[in-house]
Design an enzyme around this catalytic site. Structure first.
Site, mmCIF file in Angstrom:
data_model
loop_
_atom_site.group_PDB
_atom_site.id
_atom_site.type_symbol
_atom_site.label_atom_id
_atom_site.label_comp_id
_atom_site.label_asym_id
_atom_site.label_seq_id
_atom_site.Cartn_x
_atom_site.Cartn_y
_atom_site.Cartn_z
ATOM 1 C CB SER A 151 -0.888 0.016 1.258
ATOM 2 O OG SER A 151 -1.481 1.289 1.446
ATOM 3 C CE1 TYR A 164 -4.028 -1.532 5.335
ATOM 4 C CE2 TYR A 164 -3.264 0.667 4.734
ATOM 5 C CZ TYR A 164 -3.689 -0.592 4.366
ATOM 6 O OH TYR A 164 -3.763 -0.919 3.034
#
Length: 253
Positions: A151, A164
């Site tokens: 990501s 995250y």
């Protein structure tokens, strides 16, 4: 054991985790329709069966196939059985796509520790279990290709995303370490998406994070963009190792 014979040598046997929706489903559909042999793994078998029904005819016409497999990436032995199933069905595994991921964002002071644990189990341990399952197979074959879905959170941190982003930085670092440690016969690629239309944001239970995410995800791209990047990476010649691709909306800066 069923082996795939008399086929295009460019058609790969691909195992994909987190394939029931979003990026994983898009990768599975894209590769199957391009003639590759896909084993699609995820917890939601009903969603996988819908995916198989949608893609099987086009896959077969292109010389490929797609098979559903119920998979929990937080179970090390289940991931091992997943890779073994691909070998049993096709005689080999050419590509392991470690794609499964969760994103229940929240501020650290919300203390949603159970959600932190779940992210670490899926985003980090799930990746490690995929590597542990496929690496011995790749070594025995003398070839293989790891794909990790990371990501842009691996390269930046924003409020509500500390855990995250930490898991995605870990995914990037583990994958880069794998590349450095691997024999040249094993290729390693990190696919780094920006904002993509998916169900990831649906796991956010924190009100503050959910509101921030609605604004952040205003300009999202289709997961097919990520699938095309994966297809490009795996179909390059054996002497080309595409190490990282960052794909994000043109409006995401």
């Amino acid at each position: 054991m069923t082996t795939t014979t008399n086929e295009d040598p460019n058609h790969r046997v691909v195992a994909i985790t987190g394939a029931s929706s979003g990026i994983g489903a898009a990768i599975a559909a894209c590769l199957a329709r391009a003639g590759h042999h896909v084993l699609a793994g995820a917890r939601r078998l009903d969603r996988l069966e819908d995916l198989v029904a949608d893609c099987s005819q086009a896959a077969a016409a292109a010389g490929g196939s797609i098979t559903a497999y119920r998979l929990d990436v937080t179970d090390r032995h289940d991931v091992g059985r997943f890779v073994d199933a691909a070998v049993d069905r096709h005689g080999r595994v050419d590509v392991m796509v470690n794609n499964a991921g969760l994103m229940p964002l929240s501020r650290l002071d919300a203390l949603l520790v159970d959600e932190w644990d779940r992210m670490i189990d899926v985003n980090v341990k799930g990746l490690l279990y995929g590597i542990a399952a496929a690496l011995p197979v790749f070594r025995a074959q003398g070839a293989g290709h790891f794909i990790t879905t990371a990501s842009v959170g691996a390269h930046e941190v924003v409020p509500t995303a500390a855990v995250y982003c930490g898991t995605k930085f870990a995914a990037w670092a583990i994958t880069e370490g794998l590349r450095l440690e691997s024999d040249p016969s094993i290729r390693v690629t990190t696919i780094t998406p920006g904002v993509v239309t998916s169900e990831l944001a649906d796991t956010i239970t924190d009100v503050v994070a959910a509101e921030a995410m609605r604004t952040y995800r205003a300009n999202a791209i289709d997961p097919d963009a990520i699938a095309r990047a994966v297809r490009y990476a795996i179909t390059e010649p054996a002497d080309v190792d595409v190490n990282e691709i960052i794909v994000r909306p043109t409006r995401q800066r």
